[in-house]
Design an enzyme around this catalytic site. Structure first.
Site, PDB file in Angstrom:
ATOM      1  NE  ARG A   1      -4.321  -1.431   0.371  1.00  0.00           N
ATOM      2  CZ  ARG A   1      -4.531  -2.536  -0.350  1.00  0.00           C
ATOM      3  NH1 ARG A   1      -3.636  -2.917  -1.251  1.00  0.00           N
ATOM      4  NH2 ARG A   1      -5.632  -3.249  -0.192  1.00  0.00           N
TER       5      ARG A   1
ATOM      6  CD  GLU B   1      -3.060   3.004  -5.421  1.00  0.00           C
ATOM      7  OE1 GLU B   1      -2.000   2.795  -4.812  1.00  0.00           O
ATOM      8  OE2 GLU B   1      -3.905   2.136  -5.658  1.00  0.00           O
TER       9      GLU B   1
ATOM     10  CG  HIS C   1      -3.428  -0.984  -6.735  1.00  0.00           C
ATOM     11  ND1 HIS C   1      -3.704  -0.302  -5.566  1.00  0.00           N
ATOM     12  CD2 HIS C   1      -3.519  -2.307  -6.409  1.00  0.00           C
ATOM     13  CE1 HIS C   1      -3.945  -1.167  -4.590  1.00  0.00           C
ATOM     14  NE2 HIS C   1      -3.848  -2.393  -5.077  1.00  0.00           N
TER      15      HIS C   1
HETATM   16  N1  LIG Z   1      -0.780  -4.416  -5.036  1.00  0.00           N
HETATM   17  C1  LIG Z   1      -1.839  -5.212  -4.899  1.00  0.00           C
HETATM   18  O1  LIG Z   1      -2.621  -5.374  -5.823  1.00  0.00           O
HETATM   19  C2  LIG Z   1      -2.052  -5.953  -3.596  1.00  0.00           C
HETATM   20  C3  LIG Z   1      -2.708  -7.189  -3.641  1.00  0.00           C
HETATM   21  C4  LIG Z   1      -2.853  -7.908  -2.450  1.00  0.00           C
HETATM   22  C5  LIG Z   1      -2.399  -7.370  -1.258  1.00  0.00           C
HETATM   23  N2  LIG Z   1      -1.830  -6.138  -1.252  1.00  0.00           N
HETATM   24  C6  LIG Z   1      -1.361  -5.551   0.020  1.00  0.00           C
HETATM   25  O2  LIG Z   1      -0.323  -6.385   0.536  1.00  0.00           O
HETATM   26  C7  LIG Z   1      -0.521  -6.567   1.929  1.00  0.00           C
HETATM   27  C8  LIG Z   1       0.053  -7.913   2.331  1.00  0.00           C
HETATM   28  O3  LIG Z   1      -0.721  -8.953   1.718  1.00  0.00           O
HETATM   29  P1  LIG Z   1      -0.542 -10.482   2.178  1.00  0.00           P
HETATM   30  O4  LIG Z   1      -1.593 -11.232   1.485  1.00  0.00           O
HETATM   31  O5  LIG Z   1       0.870 -10.894   2.071  1.00  0.00           O
HETATM   32  O6  LIG Z   1      -0.925 -10.317   3.744  1.00  0.00           O
HETATM   33  P2  LIG Z   1      -0.560 -11.252   4.973  1.00  0.00           P
HETATM   34  O7  LIG Z   1      -0.541 -12.678   4.536  1.00  0.00           O
HETATM   35  O8  LIG Z   1      -1.443 -10.823   6.088  1.00  0.00           O
HETATM   36  O9  LIG Z   1       0.960 -10.853   5.342  1.00  0.00           O
HETATM   37  C9  LIG Z   1       1.284  -9.623   5.937  1.00  0.00           C
HETATM   38  C10 LIG Z   1       2.683  -9.726   6.514  1.00  0.00           C
HETATM   39  O10 LIG Z   1       3.087  -8.432   6.979  1.00  0.00           O
HETATM   40  C11 LIG Z   1       3.628  -8.567   8.286  1.00  0.00           C
HETATM   41  N3  LIG Z   1       3.551  -7.337   9.054  1.00  0.00           N
HETATM   42  C12 LIG Z   1       2.502  -6.788   9.733  1.00  0.00           C
HETATM   43  N4  LIG Z   1       2.875  -5.648  10.337  1.00  0.00           N
HETATM   44  C13 LIG Z   1       4.198  -5.482  10.057  1.00  0.00           C
HETATM   45  C14 LIG Z   1       5.163  -4.505  10.406  1.00  0.00           C
HETATM   46  N5  LIG Z   1       4.851  -3.453  11.210  1.00  0.00           N
HETATM   47  N6  LIG Z   1       6.422  -4.632   9.939  1.00  0.00           N
HETATM   48  C15 LIG Z   1       6.772  -5.688   9.160  1.00  0.00           C
HETATM   49  N7  LIG Z   1       5.908  -6.657   8.793  1.00  0.00           N
HETATM   50  C16 LIG Z   1       4.636  -6.549   9.235  1.00  0.00           C
HETATM   51  C17 LIG Z   1       2.821  -9.690   8.901  1.00  0.00           C
HETATM   52  O11 LIG Z   1       3.489 -10.167  10.056  1.00  0.00           O
HETATM   53  P3  LIG Z   1       2.913 -11.432  10.893  1.00  0.00           P
HETATM   54  O12 LIG Z   1       3.293 -12.626  10.060  1.00  0.00           O
HETATM   55  O13 LIG Z   1       3.687 -11.349  12.164  1.00  0.00           O
HETATM   56  O14 LIG Z   1       1.445 -11.231  11.043  1.00  0.00           O
HETATM   57  C18 LIG Z   1       2.759 -10.666   7.725  1.00  0.00           C
HETATM   58  O15 LIG Z   1       3.954 -11.431   7.664  1.00  0.00           O
HETATM   59  C19 LIG Z   1      -2.046  -6.464   2.133  1.00  0.00           C
HETATM   60  O16 LIG Z   1      -2.337  -6.003   3.447  1.00  0.00           O
HETATM   61  C20 LIG Z   1      -2.460  -5.470   1.084  1.00  0.00           C
HETATM   62  O17 LIG Z   1      -2.485  -4.168   1.619  1.00  0.00           O
HETATM   63  C21 LIG Z   1      -1.643  -5.427  -2.385  1.00  0.00           C
END
Ligand SMILES: NC(=O)c1ccc[n+]([C@@H]2O[C@H](COP(=O)([O-])OP(=O)(O)OC[C@H]3O[C@@H](n4cnc5c(N)ncnc54)[C@H](OP(=O)(O)O)[C@@H]3O)[C@@H](O)[C@H]2O)c1
Length: 294
Positions: free
Chosen positions: A207, A236, A255
């Site tokens: 994000r 954005e 995006h």
């Molecule tokens: N560009 C796009 O089209 C797109 C598509 C999908 C998602 N996204 C974005 O990508 C994000 C991640 O997606 P995901 O599916 O990988 O989510 P996820 O499976 O929930 O993984 C999030 C990771 O971030 C870690 N995290 C949380 N707070 C943190 C911090 N302060 N510092 C460092 N790491 C931290 C979490 O730690 P823990 O393992 O300890 O919980 C987890 O390992 C989403 O929240 C969304 O905003 C973007």
């Protein structure tokens, strides 16, 4: 148990087939134990939900715009992890584009010699080792790349969030794959950009709010980092005329890391797994923790 599942605000063949394959039954909201909501905009979400509804599945991995809609009466799950592979594929594309200076080549109108580097042998810092971060590690596995991963609390041998700054100076690529929460806003600001190597690339597929855009524009103009490849920006959409559009060290994609053409296919797999778990009374994938914000 064959749970009644309501799919809204529109019907969707792939999602409904996933519900049925998992042993659920499609039914009206008033009779439903579970709601699969397909619109990522919270504004269209119903103001009130029936008392019998025990679980809401949202379509987005990031739920920062949903937090004030999430009640404590029932379980809410996100699609975190569901889109890991396509988004990681885009992160790898952006990393390679940075290392191989594709933006420079695409913009050039004459034979030039940009400072191309291989990804092989690089150190990659992945901030957020969830669905996207772990999928990216799998894609990087065939390359001779050293990965340093960060999670919020440092689980599974990763660095905890508070130790992320110590990994910045070693990284050739810093990839952001963590959620937008109060704790991650401007996670990468002026001091983090200054801590990075002057030839390192910043990649953001999570994000826009995780990066301080003004600090990034300044760092790019000063040559403090090698470049930035961003699928997400703040603001954005990035407005016309914004300095990032004309910054030669910046590469922007609008995006599109999670392509609309395949989004429902990945969501359907997530829904099928969660409906099957719900039917068996097991813990669901991607429960939202409103306190943590993801
Ligand atoms: N560009 C796009 O089209 C797109 C598509 C999908 C998602 N996204 C974005 O990508 C994000 C991640 O997606 P995901 O599916 O990988 O989510 P996820 O499976 O929930 O993984 C999030 C990771 O971030 C870690 N995290 C949380 N707070 C943190 C911090 N302060 N510092 C460092 N790491 C931290 C979490 O730690 P823990 O393992 O300890 O919980 C987890 O390992 C989403 O929240 C969304 O905003 C973007």
């Amino acid at each position: 148990m064959q749970p009644v599942v309501h799919v809204a605000p529109e019907s969707d063949r792939a999602i409904e087939d996933a519900v049925l394959a998992a042993g659920g039954r499609i039914g009206p909201l008033e009779e439903a134990a579970a709601l699969i909501w397909l619109d990522s905009n919270p504004e269209s979400f119903p103001d009130a939900l029936p008392d019998g509804l025990r679980w809401v599945q949202l379509p987005s991995a990031g739920v920062e715009t949903w937090l004030d809609r999430i009640d404590r009466e029932r379980l809410w799950t996100s699609a975190a992890g569901a889109y890991g592979l396509p988004v990681a594929e885009h992160a790898l594309t952006l990393m390679l584009a940075g290392a191989r200076r594709l933006a420079d080549c695409a913009r050039a109108a004459t034979w030039t010699a940009p400072p191309v580097r291989p990804l092989d042998g690089a150190t990659v810092l992945i901030i957020g080792a969830g669905g996207i971060g772990r999928a990216l590690m799998r894609l990087l596995a065939p390359l001779d790349v050293r990965v340093v991963a960060v999670t919020r609390r440092g689980r599974d041998g990763t660095l905890p969030a508070e130790r992320m700054p110590e990994a910045l100076p070693e990284a050739d690529h810093v990839v952001i794959a963590a959620p937008a929460t109060a704790g991650t806003r401007h996670l990468i600001g002026a001091s983090e950009l200054d801590a990075m190597r002057d030839d390192a690339w910043l990649v953001n597929v999570a994000r826009g709010s995780l990066v301080d855009t003004d600090a990034l524009v300044d760092a790019l103009a000063r040559g403090a980092i090698g470049g930035a490849a961003l699928d997400v920006t703040d603001p954005e959409p990035l407005p016309d005329g914004h300095p990032l559009w004309s910054e030669p060290r910046a590469l922007i994609t609008p995006h599109v890391a999670n392509p609309a053409a395949t989004l429902r296919r990945y969501l359907a797999r997530h829904v099928q797994e969660n409906v099957a778990r719900f039917a068996k009374g097991e813990a669901l994938l991607s429960p939202i923790d409103p306190e943590a914000g993801y």
